[in-house]
Design an enzyme around this catalytic site. Structure first.
Site, PDB file in Angstrom:
ATOM      1  CE  LYS A  83     -13.307 -63.231 -34.370  1.00 43.82           C
ATOM      2  NZ  LYS A  83     -12.033 -63.261 -33.507  1.00 43.82           N
ATOM      3  CD  GLU A 105      -6.830 -66.803 -38.476  1.00 48.33           C
ATOM      4  OE1 GLU A 105      -6.092 -66.362 -39.298  1.00 48.33           O
ATOM      5  OE2 GLU A 105      -7.454 -65.970 -37.642  1.00 48.33           O
ATOM      6  CB  SER A 368     -17.893 -60.175 -29.137  1.00 50.35           C
ATOM      7  OG  SER A 368     -18.306 -61.499 -28.919  1.00 50.35           O
TER       8      SER A 368
HETATM    9  C1  PLP Z   1     -18.697 -63.165 -32.271  1.00 44.93           C
HETATM   10  C2  PLP Z   1     -17.535 -63.547 -31.690  1.00 44.93           C
HETATM   11  N1  PLP Z   1     -17.214 -63.208 -30.392  1.00 44.93           N
HETATM   12  C3  PLP Z   1     -15.976 -63.721 -30.117  1.00 44.93           C
HETATM   13  C4  PLP Z   1     -14.950 -64.429 -30.765  1.00 44.93           C
HETATM   14  C5  PLP Z   1     -13.597 -64.972 -30.310  1.00 44.93           C
HETATM   15  O1  PLP Z   1     -12.825 -64.336 -30.743  1.00 44.93           O
HETATM   16  P1  PLP Z   1     -11.771 -63.167 -29.911  1.00 44.93           P
HETATM   17  O2  PLP Z   1     -11.466 -64.100 -28.553  1.00 44.93           O
HETATM   18  O3  PLP Z   1     -10.511 -63.089 -30.687  1.00 44.93           O
HETATM   19  O4  PLP Z   1     -12.687 -62.233 -29.860  1.00 44.93           O
HETATM   20  C6  PLP Z   1     -15.594 -64.763 -32.232  1.00 44.93           C
HETATM   21  C7  PLP Z   1     -14.800 -65.372 -33.024  1.00 44.93           C
HETATM   22  O5  PLP Z   1     -14.824 -66.033 -33.921  1.00 44.93           O
HETATM   23  C8  PLP Z   1     -16.774 -64.412 -32.563  1.00 44.93           C
HETATM   24  O6  PLP Z   1     -17.124 -64.635 -33.894  1.00 44.93           O
END
Ligand code: PLP
Lengths: 383, 251
Positions: A83, A105, A368
């Site tokens: 993020k 948000e 992620s």
């Molecule tokens: C670690 C992590 N992975 C994935 C996501 C999912 O979001 P996005 O689909 O935008 O990557 C989030 C959302 O809060 C997150 O914190």
């Protein structure tokens, strides 16, 4: 048509916001054409976020599944997830636009923390909208945001999760549009947000492609990422979309067919938060309550580009439920010593499906984020 | 029909009410009462789970109506009866998603066939599906919104693709009562009026008799929502109290 991916996307917002979206689009286009902006972004990515994030060869996991698994380590970024890439990009844009107040948000709190972080860094006022359900289950991140000087605004309407926090952020923006920048956290929302968020997250895919070529000399067979709104997924996919590489987005299947957050697998085209996209809704177009153990995936919509990538067949979207995500959380922790976010655990969980017909193939999983924030949830379940 | 009705009305105060609150029967009774009280037209809001343009009052009302079992099919059944029971035009306010889900054209036809005169869609600033052309051929007015942030060139485009009346949004923000008549509102209305012959009605935030009188000096009509919808919730006799609140505003 401008701002559309096929039939998906658009700008379905109150009239009041249209000029703000236009202003944003102009500023974004100017920034993209400005080498100094790019250089500034790159320097923050390197010296503040700690990029490039490594591509780790997960040897134990590879042995376990019989496929060659590589992890793109977004969990190692400053603040603990992908993020921050988008937050840095958009805060630099907000600065160019001379905005003094930032709103955002958040679901899992990762985007909230990233936004609060960049606001602290640049000395800007910050308000983060967060559902009261998420405030409960992601308390560590709430405390982090407060320490960083952000105001966390609890949202108790509707299902008190990410969807309602987003609606409330948009209402704030309509009201304070003159001085406020809405720093959206995923590849959702009205045009130009989806392309803008992809632009800032594309660094994941760019790096991963170069890293795997460097390490193996060939492209991977597949790339997999979890999909909430779709920002980490679109970021890594964008590096491989023109290659002969299978792309898989994993949606949250929650506890099953009647309680999940798998918008593409179970939704219908509809409009939420400014864009046409797949949406979990009833036959009257009322948005359904969703569930996922991962707060960051607990959202009834999805970024419009993903809907289009699904419709064209370029990306496959597969559902993974709470239980499988939890098992994957434990598995990665025990086998590799890496504690993944519950969101990312959904992508890890897909490996067991992938392994069935793809023995010996190479797959990159976008890790992620890190899972410290989820310990509370995991402990409560007695794992 | 809407255009003429507003033009011919001496004091065009248009009430907005949430459909199905507290029940469909009550909505029907309230429509008749408001028409008797002199409303030139009535705006009927279709409750939506995620009303992005609405403040706390209409959010809560929408949720209460949905929790009480609101459904579009039941609404369509009642719409015909409501339209038949009064001689003033009824207008439907709906977010775009219920239309998308049900099919925009089919649903507009269905609304029109129930006897409704116009629709307002608060989250449709641009018109990718060409809903304007669609509503023209169906014969239902598409009332469009102009915001305080809307630039003159765009106002021109909007009023050219607008029928019934132009909805001038009084404030930057969501629906809900406000304490003052915003500066610049008169200018905005005059600017719109310089570009169209359609009546211009002001909505969002209006809740006081004095404000209505002030606004009606330069606008053709006023829409009052949250102030009335509040009386539909948590009151002993919602229909009576809402109607009395309306009467107090126009007397
Ligand atoms: C670690 C992590 N992975 C994935 C996501 C999912 O979001 P996005 O689909 O935008 O990557 C989030 C959302 O809060 C997150 O914190």
């Amino acid at each position: 048509m401008k701002g559309y991916f096929g039939e998906f996307g658009g700008q379905y917002v109150p009239e009041t916001l249209l000029p703000a979206l236009e202003e944003l689009e102009t500023a974004f286009n100017d920034a993209c054409a400005d080498a100094d902006f790019q250089a500034e972004f790159d320097s923050y990515m390197k010296d503040y976020v700690g990029r490039p994030s490594p591509l780790t060869h997960a040897k134990n996991l590879s042995q376990h599944f019989g496929v060659d698994v590589w992890l793109k380590r977004e969990d190692l970024n400053h603040t603990g997830s992908h993020k921050i890439n988008n937050a840095i990009g958009q805060i630099l844009l907000a600065k160019r636009m001379n905005k003094k107040r930032i709103i955002a948000e958040t679901g899992a709190g990762q985007h909230g923390v990233a936004t609060a972080t960049v606001c602290a860094l640049f000395g800007l006022k910050c308000a983060v909208y967060m559902g009261t359900e998420d405030i409960k289950r992601q308390n560590v991140n709430v405390q982090r945001m407060r320490q960083l000087g952000a105001e966390v605004v609890p949202v108790s309407t509707g299902t008190a999760t990410l969807k309602d926090a987003t609606s409330e952020a948009i209402r704030d923006w309509v009201t304070n549009v003159d001085n406020t920048y809405y720093l959206i956290g995923s590849a959702v929302g009205p045009h130009p947000y989806p392309i803008m968020v992809r632009y800032f997250q594309a660094i994941i895919g760019k790096e991963a492609r170069a890293q795997i070529l460097e390490a193996k000399g060939v492209l991977p067979d597949a790339v997999v990422a979890c999909v909430g709104g779709g920002s980490n997924a679109i970021g890594i996919f964008s590096g491989f979309v023109d290659d002969p590489v299978e792309l898989i987005g994993v949606e949250a299947y929650g506890t099953g067919a009647d309680k999940n957050a798998a918008s593409i697998s179970f939704g219908f085209p509809g409009v939420l938060h400014g864009a046409m996209s797949y949406l979990l809704q009833d036959k009257d177009g009322q948005v359904l309550d969703t569930h996922s153990i991962a707060a960051g995936l607990d959202y009834p919509g999805v970024g419009p580009e993903h809907s289009w990538l699904a419709a064209t067949g370029r990306v496959l979207y597969k559902p993974v439920g709470d239980a499988d995500a939890l098992s994957a959380f434990s598995l990665l922790t025990r086998l590799e010593g890496i504690l993944p976010a519950l969101e990312s655990s959904h992508a890890i969980a897909y490996l067991s499906t992938y392994a069935v017909d793809n023995a010996g193939k190479t797959i990159i999983v976008n890790l992620s984020g890190r899972g410290d924030k989820d310990l509370h949830t995991v402990l409560e379940l007695g794992l | 029909m809407i255009t003429e009705t507003i033009r011919n009305s001496k004091k065009a105060v248009i009430p907005y009410i949430t459909a199905g609150l507290p029940s469909f029967e009550d909505t029907g009774a309230l429509i008749r009462a408001l028409a008797d009280a002199g409303a030139p037209a009535i705006e009927i809001g279709i409750p939506f789970s995620d009303p992005m343009a609405d403040g706390p009052v209409i959010q809560k009302a929408s949720k209460m109506s949905l929790d009480a079992g609101f459904s579009l099919d039941e609404l369509f059944l009642h719409l015909r009866e409501w339209c038949g029971s009064v001689s003033i035009p009824l207008i439907v306010m709906t977010y775009i998603n219920p239309l998308v889900r049900r099919g925009i054209e089919e649903t507009l036809i269905r609304i029109k066939e129930s006897g409704v005169s116009g629709v307002i869609i608060p989250d449709l600033p641009s018109d990718p599906a060409d809903i304007f052309e669609m509503s023209k051929s169906i014969g239902i007015d598409l009332i469009r919104l102009v915001a305080p942030t809307t630039k003159p060139e765009r106002i021109k485009d909007i009023v050219e693709k607008c029928t019934g009346f132009v909805y001038s949004v009084s404030i930057k923000g969501v629906t809900g009562s406000r304490e003052i008549v915003p500066q610049g509102l008169k200018k905005q209305v005059q600017l719109i009026k310089s570009m169209t012959d359609l009546p211009v009605c002001v909505g969002f935030g209006v809740s006081k008799k004095e404000h209505i009188e002030e606004i009606l000096k330069f606008a053709d009509g006023v829409i009052v929502g949250s102030y009335l919808v509040e009386k539909l919730m948590d009151t002993a006799n919602p229909v009576k109290e809402t109607n009395e609140a309306f009467l107090r505003l126009i007397k």
